[in-house]
Design an enzyme around this catalytic site. Structure first.
Site, mmCIF file in Angstrom:
data_model
loop_
_atom_site.group_PDB
_atom_site.id
_atom_site.type_symbol
_atom_site.label_atom_id
_atom_site.label_comp_id
_atom_site.label_asym_id
_atom_site.label_seq_id
_atom_site.Cartn_x
_atom_site.Cartn_y
_atom_site.Cartn_z
ATOM 1 N N TYR A 179 -1.729 1.791 6.460
ATOM 2 C CA TYR A 179 -0.595 1.748 5.526
ATOM 3 C C TYR A 179 -0.805 0.621 4.508
ATOM 4 C CZ TYR A 179 4.073 0.694 3.746
ATOM 5 O OH TYR A 179 5.133 0.428 2.923
ATOM 6 N N SER A 232 3.749 -3.471 -0.893
ATOM 7 C CA SER A 232 4.342 -3.907 0.370
ATOM 8 C C SER A 232 3.825 -5.289 0.759
ATOM 9 C CB SER A 232 3.986 -2.906 1.477
ATOM 10 O OG SER A 232 4.264 -3.432 2.749
#
Length: 341
Positions: A157, A132
């Site tokens: 995350y 990501s």
């Protein structure tokens, strides 16, 4: 090194990117085994609708399985001889990681090591996994480069995605497993997640409700259309990463390795301010948004911007869908799916 693949596992197949990738692979004649737990992080009706489409293809098989269940994962690997595994399953969302951190450990860490173990023991040729843009964290040098250090995440995350990259590199080093990590930049488009900005904004504007505009709209995002993401993934899947002969431990390059391991950014390479993104939605809808201007949220970064030079050099592809086109396509899908005339 390029190679042909016929049988692919796609984890997160009922998700936004997993659905589009699986559909593309099935239409090209590949056999696809889709794996998804179908959790209720967002309304599962979207996941079931996506799966319904995939199940119409004869080459598709589906397993409702938790990646954290090693025995169940081993069984799927025993039933198929996968050329490529594409791991897109993950507990998503930056802000949710502040509320339910354990969900990220189970899915993104335990689940990922199970994928690595299964690939290793079944001699899978290539593991492609979703990282990501959030791994860039506190970095401010723009555009974000895979060759920059990314040791300062600002959300759990992001930390879990950085951990995936480290875990994959370890398996490349120890077992020669070909691993390619893909740092996606703000993906949007038809069938998108209902917790993402484009979906939330479109729904609110159509219902004459205010939208939450974080950091007073002064956010830059490298919005990347789903078809561009899928094209990048497909091209990378057929290219086995090779060791970088110039890699040295004296000046370690984070984006490559002496092992068969590589990282790529997949982004539009054209950051757009949130206010301009909202303006494009308003134009496509023919309606003006009511805006609640708010401060930046914990875990958010003010800007993302992808350096995609390595992607262009290695696989000859550069995302190019303008946001106006992508937003129009999304809204066309949204109106049809939700029966908005």
């Amino acid at each position: 090194m390029n190679f042909k693949y016929n049988t692919v596992m796609v984890t997160g197949a009922a998700g936004f990117i997993g659905f589009h990738l699986s559909k593309r692979l099935l239409e090209s004649g590949c056999r696809v085994a889709g794996v998804d737990i179908i959790n209720d992080y967002y309304d599962v009706k979207y996941k079931h609708s996506r799966l319904e489409q995939l199940k119409s293809y004869p080459g598709f098989s589906f397993y409702k399985t938790d990646l954290a269940d090693l025995k169940a994962m081993e069984k799927i690997f025993q039933e198929h001889d996968f050329d490529v595994v594409v791991n897109l399953a993950a507990q998503a969302g930056v802000r949710y990681s502040l509320v339910n951190p354990h969900a990220y450990v189970n899915s993104n860490l335990v689940g990922f090591v199970n994928i690595l173990e299964c690939c290793r023991h079944n001699k899978t040729k290539h593991l492609v996994f979703a990282s990501s843009s959030s791994v860039y964290g506190a970095n401010t040098n723009m555009p974000f480069s895979i060759h920059d250090n990314v040791d300062h995440p600002v959300s759990l995350y992001a930390a879990s995605k950085k951990s995936n990259e480290l875990m994959a590199h370890t398996y490349s080093h120890l077992y020669g497993l070909h691993c390619t990590g893909l740092r996606f930049f703000t993906v949007y488009g038809p069938w998108g997640r209902p917790d993402m900005a484009l979906f939330l904004f479109t729904k609110a504007i159509l219902n004459d409700e205010p939208i939450k505009v974080f950091n007073h709209g002064k956010m830059l995002r490298d919005f990347t259309y789903i078809d561009d993401i899928v094209e990048g993934v497909v091209r990378v899947m057929g290219r086995l990463p090779e060791p970088n002969p110039d890699w040295t431990g004296k000046n370690p390059d984070p984006g490559t390795s002496y092992a068969p391991y590589k990282i790529y950014n997949i982004g539009n390479n054209n950051p757009v301010e949130l206010t301009d993104f909202i303006a494009a939605i308003e134009k496509a809808l023919g309606k003006t948004a009511k805006k609640d201007l708010m401060d930046i949220q914990p875990g958010d970064v003010p800007a993302t911007y992808a350096d995609i030079d390595d992607l262009i050099k290695d696989v000859g592809f550069k995302p190019a869908t303008p946001i106006e086109t992508g937003i129009e396509r999304f809204i066309e899908w949204y109106r049809e799916y939700h029966n908005y005339k």
